[in-house]
Design a protein around this motif. Sequence first.
Motif, PDB file in Angstrom:
ATOM      1  N   ALA A 187      30.784  35.898  49.844  1.00 45.27           N
ATOM      2  CA  ALA A 187      29.354  35.747  49.570  1.00 45.27           C
ATOM      3  C   ALA A 187      29.083  35.395  48.119  1.00 45.27           C
ATOM      4  N   SER A 188      30.147  35.134  47.335  1.00 40.36           N
ATOM      5  CA  SER A 188      29.960  34.847  45.920  1.00 40.36           C
ATOM      6  C   SER A 188      30.861  33.701  45.519  1.00 40.36           C
ATOM      7  N   THR A 189      30.384  32.886  44.583  1.00 41.08           N
ATOM      8  CA  THR A 189      31.219  31.791  44.073  1.00 41.08           C
ATOM      9  C   THR A 189      31.319  31.846  42.559  1.00 41.08           C
ATOM     10  N   ARG A 190      30.797  32.894  41.957  1.00 42.68           N
ATOM     11  CA  ARG A 190      30.855  33.007  40.495  1.00 42.68           C
ATOM     12  C   ARG A 190      31.911  34.041  40.103  1.00 42.68           C
ATOM     13  N   PRO A 191      32.895  33.646  39.292  1.00 53.65           N
ATOM     14  CA  PRO A 191      33.984  34.550  38.947  1.00 53.65           C
ATOM     15  C   PRO A 191      33.617  35.516  37.818  1.00 53.65           C
ATOM     16  N   THR A 192      32.933  36.604  38.148  1.00 53.26           N
ATOM     17  CA  THR A 192      32.602  37.608  37.138  1.00 53.26           C
ATOM     18  C   THR A 192      33.673  38.697  37.150  1.00 53.26           C
ATOM     19  N   LEU A 193      33.788  39.423  36.034  1.00 57.81           N
ATOM     20  CA  LEU A 193      34.774  40.493  35.968  1.00 57.81           C
ATOM     21  C   LEU A 193      34.541  41.576  37.027  1.00 57.81           C
ATOM     22  N   PRO A 194      33.285  42.008  37.262  1.00 59.45           N
ATOM     23  CA  PRO A 194      33.078  42.987  38.340  1.00 59.45           C
ATOM     24  C   PRO A 194      33.506  42.460  39.710  1.00 59.45           C
ATOM     25  N   THR A 195      33.251  41.174  39.974  1.00 61.44           N
ATOM     26  CA  THR A 195      33.674  40.597  41.251  1.00 61.44           C
ATOM     27  C   THR A 195      35.189  40.636  41.377  1.00 61.44           C
ATOM     28  N   LEU A 196      35.887  40.205  40.334  1.00 63.45           N
ATOM     29  CA  LEU A 196      37.350  40.206  40.365  1.00 63.45           C
ATOM     30  C   LEU A 196      37.891  41.624  40.509  1.00 63.45           C
ATOM     31  N   ALA A 197      37.262  42.580  39.824  1.00 59.53           N
ATOM     32  CA  ALA A 197      37.716  43.974  39.929  1.00 59.53           C
ATOM     33  C   ALA A 197      37.520  44.501  41.348  1.00 59.53           C
ATOM     34  N   ALA A 198      36.400  44.150  41.978  1.00 60.53           N
ATOM     35  CA  ALA A 198      36.140  44.612  43.343  1.00 60.53           C
ATOM     36  C   ALA A 198      37.147  44.001  44.321  1.00 60.53           C
ATOM     37  N   ILE A 199      37.452  42.725  44.157  1.00 58.57           N
ATOM     38  CA  ILE A 199      38.435  42.082  45.036  1.00 58.57           C
ATOM     39  C   ILE A 199      39.812  42.689  44.807  1.00 58.57           C
ATOM     40  N   ASP A 200      40.125  42.988  43.553  1.00 54.29           N
ATOM     41  CA  ASP A 200      41.419  43.594  43.248  1.00 54.29           C
ATOM     42  C   ASP A 200      41.558  44.949  43.922  1.00 54.29           C
ATOM     43  N   ARG A 201      40.470  45.715  43.972  1.00 56.58           N
ATOM     44  CA  ARG A 201      40.535  47.007  44.654  1.00 56.58           C
ATOM     45  C   ARG A 201      40.804  46.812  46.151  1.00 56.58           C
ATOM     46  N   VAL A 202      40.214  45.778  46.740  1.00 57.51           N
ATOM     47  CA  VAL A 202      40.507  45.476  48.149  1.00 57.51           C
ATOM     48  C   VAL A 202      41.975  45.111  48.308  1.00 57.51           C
ATOM     49  N   TYR A 203      42.480  44.300  47.364  1.00 58.73           N
ATOM     50  CA  TYR A 203      43.883  43.896  47.437  1.00 58.73           C
ATOM     51  C   TYR A 203      44.800  45.113  47.426  1.00 58.73           C
ATOM     52  N   VAL A 204      44.578  46.034  46.495  1.00 59.53           N
ATOM     53  CA  VAL A 204      45.438  47.204  46.377  1.00 59.53           C
ATOM     54  C   VAL A 204      45.341  48.063  47.636  1.00 59.53           C
ATOM     55  N   ALA A 205      44.112  48.282  48.118  1.00 59.29           N
ATOM     56  CA  ALA A 205      43.932  49.117  49.314  1.00 59.29           C
ATOM     57  C   ALA A 205      44.577  48.467  50.533  1.00 59.29           C
ATOM     58  N   ALA A 206      44.447  47.140  50.668  1.00 63.98           N
ATOM     59  CA  ALA A 206      45.051  46.447  51.809  1.00 63.98           C
ATOM     60  C   ALA A 206      46.563  46.508  51.739  1.00 63.98           C
ATOM     61  N   GLU A 207      47.107  46.375  50.545  1.00 63.57           N
ATOM     62  CA  GLU A 207      48.567  46.454  50.386  1.00 63.57           C
ATOM     63  C   GLU A 207      49.068  47.846  50.750  1.00 63.57           C
ATOM     64  N   GLN A 208      48.342  48.874  50.302  1.00 67.56           N
ATOM     65  CA  GLN A 208      48.748  50.249  50.605  1.00 67.56           C
ATOM     66  C   GLN A 208      48.627  50.543  52.096  1.00 67.56           C
ATOM     67  N   ALA A 209      47.640  49.920  52.752  1.00 71.12           N
ATOM     68  CA  ALA A 209      47.455  50.123  54.188  1.00 71.12           C
ATOM     69  C   ALA A 209      48.398  49.262  55.019  1.00 71.12           C
ATOM     70  N   GLY A 210      49.162  48.399  54.380  1.00 70.55           N
ATOM     71  CA  GLY A 210      50.086  47.529  55.105  1.00 70.55           C
ATOM     72  C   GLY A 210      49.434  46.308  55.699  1.00 70.55           C
ATOM     73  N   ALA A 211      48.145  46.070  55.421  1.00 70.79           N
ATOM     74  CA  ALA A 211      47.433  44.902  55.964  1.00 70.79           C
ATOM     75  C   ALA A 211      47.734  43.689  55.085  1.00 70.79           C
ATOM     76  N   THR A 212      48.911  43.120  55.288  1.00 69.19           N
ATOM     77  CA  THR A 212      49.378  42.040  54.420  1.00 69.19           C
ATOM     78  C   THR A 212      48.452  40.840  54.460  1.00 69.19           C
ATOM     79  N   TRP A 213      47.898  40.538  55.631  1.00 70.71           N
ATOM     80  CA  TRP A 213      47.050  39.340  55.730  1.00 70.71           C
ATOM     81  C   TRP A 213      45.785  39.503  54.909  1.00 70.71           C
ATOM     82  N   LEU A 214      45.230  40.719  54.877  1.00 70.02           N
ATOM     83  CA  LEU A 214      44.046  40.957  54.056  1.00 70.02           C
ATOM     84  C   LEU A 214      44.392  40.954  52.569  1.00 70.02           C
TER      85      LEU A 214
END
Length: 1024
Positions: free
Chosen positions: A563-590
């Motif tokens: 829903a966003s196309t502007r690369p702000t630091l809060p946006t990147l931080a929020a996506i990074d948190r999803v990345y870490v949580a998905a990796e820990q949950a084993g959801a490699t595709w996410l």
Amino acid sequence: MLRNVRTGRRPVAEGVRIDGRETVSTTRVPQTWGVPRSTLLRSLDGIKATRLGLVVAWAGTGKTTLMARWARTHGGPVAWCRLTRSEADPLTLIRAIATAVRAARPIGGPEGAVATAPAKRTGRATRPPMTEATGVADVLDAVDHQAAPLLLVLDDVHHVVGTPAEAELETLILSTSDRLRILIGSRTMPTLNLTRSEIPAPVLLTGADLRFRVWDTEALLRTAGDEPLPHDDVVTITRETEGWAAAVRLFQRAIEGRLPAERRRAVHALPVHADYARAYLDATMLQALPPPQRQFLADVAVFEDLSAARVDALRGTDTGHEDLQAAARSLPLLIDAGNGRLRMHRVLRRHLLAAARAELGPERAAADLSRAAAVLRTEGATHEAMRALCLAEDWRSLTEVLEDVGTGSVDGRGRLWTDPLPVDRIGPPPWRTIARARAAHLDGRFDHVRNLLDDLGDSSSAAERAATRAIAVSAGAWVTTPASDRAESWELCIREATRRDPLLAARRAARQRGPGGALAEGIGLLIAGDQRTATDVLHQCASDPEAPDEMALAARLAEVAMASTRPTLPTLAAIDRVYVAAEQAGATWLARLAHGAIICFDGDERSHRRAHTLIRHCDRIGDAWGAAIISWSLSLFCLRAGGVHPQEWEDLGLRFRTLGATALEAWSRSLYALTATSARLPDAAADAVAAESFARTLAVPGALATAYATLARDGAADGAHAGEMMHLATSTADAEGLLARPWEWLAPEPVDPFPGRPADRAATPASEPATVAPDRSAAQTAELDVRCFGAFSITVRGRSVDLGQMRPRARAVLRILSLSAGRPVHRERLAEALWRDLDPAAAMHNLQVSVSTIRRCLEPGRPARSSTLLVRDGEAYALHLRSNSRCDVVEFEEAIRTANRTRATDPVAHAAALRRALDLYGGDLLPEDGPAEWVIGPRDRYRGQAAEAAAALGTVELAAGNPEAAAHAANRSIEFDSFRDASWQLLIDALTRAGATAEARRAQRHYAEMLATLGVPTEPTRAP
């Protein structure tokens, strides 16, 4: 039980310091190597405002490296003080800090330089250098003598935590001002009162922040010089080391210099053991612990999560809480898991389990795991109990538990009991197949999931049925052909939203109860273009405590990234948190989608290269949706940055069509038409009309609004019609909640990649007779004459440019621009093609130098920045083709387009266009560049087009009764592509009709030889 802890040779790893070994000066900023971590460095920039920063994480996470790298960006004097246990005394601490402040120097100055004579400052008295510090006031006095604001870095502060010296440190922090900034590194959190109003909230980075991401691991592994590992192996290394920098580096050292097959075997063994880290763990973590505490850790390693109740039940004690707290204070690798529980770091746990197996023997180690499983079953932790039984290889007990658990094989958060286990450690055969299907699902290979579940067949076990249903439901939204048409199920509402009328699918999903309905509704709204409402709905799903982990993470990623196309630091931080949580949950595709979103948003040239690498990886493993979504993110970001790349949107449309996602294809078509119109490509107006019709038919409002805006921007529209179309675009976007409007990202007027070209070359209206571009009879008078076929040459106003004046890379830049003459080439593409191994700044510098060289050679005596031939267009460069300029590639493309357009309507013009194309094709494209990656694709494409044009001309000539001309054209086609079956058949037929029987038989033999090289037994057509 473990009676002895192994010791071994202490490994030296980058960013890793073993206690007791002084590897750096205590008062100088250490040298830094390794992986730059730009996101973390940007986070530390906040210290300039808050005046205080803390980096708190266990050993080997790269704290010192990160702080030293950031200190080198400070710009002013830096005082570095590495503490030891002796600084637990307050006076010793003050004197150590004072010594560091005295030795402070501006970064980049000579080693050991001392800042003494300060610049005079109004209202501030200078004092003589102090001789001995006795308190905080003396340290501040030394700070005042610095010429500029001072950065004080205190490393290894954990040595003074909980000692009297910590109070002195707190006093110093409370005394910070604009003249002093403090950065603290520690293995444990200081007990400072950081909530006091005297200081702003500090910048805080923890072990979770310092954890390596996949791209960090990949960058570190590249430094070894070995052949790069496949991307999925890099993912495995990152996951199984939990991104611990020391563990990644130790594993790299362990596999360095091995054969590729050995390295991959080592990667696949990571989920089972941690031999590579044994010596490091023993030396830096375990050896310093008292023997009873080491034994305690060895006993409780059988549990995934540690609680006082579990510890007491296993060991028959009542001191579990105190024992856990003491262990946590001594060993930072015991991580807070919430709810009063601790979790042992994966690498440490595997090390302890392997050590127990080696010392006690397999039977005793298995018995300990089975005993832990009994404790877990009593507690109700059935899933963890079953995993312990798997590790113990106690298949009979496991089968009994599975019979009892029934549908509980899947928990309320959608997790299977098998999830964290390696597939080959799962015993019962049906469950091994189920685990493979689950692994394929978590890896994004959704069609493979369907095949595995089909092979499994029906099961009489309630536990197996529950697991297979959970997998089928989760993967059902993304398989190419859904198993059923239950349009009211949330997963099939998602699938329907990708096909047509996403608003209708969203309304159906809204009738579903639970988080699944919210996810489907949000995705449907997002595809429709209603970002405003979709964001709220997706947030609702992501925040639902009842949502399965995978579903909540998917909703959060869609909410933040899509829903966003502007690369702000809060946006990147929020996506990074999803990345870490998905990796820990084993959801490699996410995790892979989040990874793709981060590198697409990052925006630099190297990130775009990584994005394309990730897309290729998705294609290779069969994650078609991952490849399409990451391609979408990359193309959208490039468009947001002003990049006009129609081919990317055309390719993306083909991806979505292959997936059956025609609603998303409607978006790709509209955005292709928008960029094609901006680039003034031929037939752009017709593409816009077709995109509008396609989006309207499939009821995709956002794509329809984009198509309306494209029609308004089209140069063929009159003022009234353009205004009407733009009003439709704006009103549709307003009504449907479309916040990001792609047509507003581009220049108000269409961007012409052929500036100054004659009108007849821009596009040929369907109502006008087709024309063929003129030949090169006037080339000597052309302002710019570019030839790329056969051999490269360039002439400016009749003067041949001496290419020998340029360096090889500058010549390569000129040839890339010539290949796209008249069209802008983004500088990232040039840097990617020629300087991919350099960092972005160096690559851009080399490109600018090359461009200046080219401009001087093309227009000697003219200032480089005022060049009229090589022009800058935003972030791109282009060779400017005026009305009297020529380029054989451009004219060849025009001739091919004319031939295709007139094939069925104007045979004469069709044949003339084919002849023109073959006249222009003087040989392979840019043969000077050999197998360079950037030229191979276009070279093969143009060669294929030339072969096809020659074959088409031969067919025309044969039909017109000219067999000799047909044979000549067929021969040319075979020269270009000797494996074209139709060209050989045409040649044999033409020679036979011309009466050249001997030549026809010779052609038959050559044709048979060609087929034999391909292993095709088919006999060629025989001449009479």
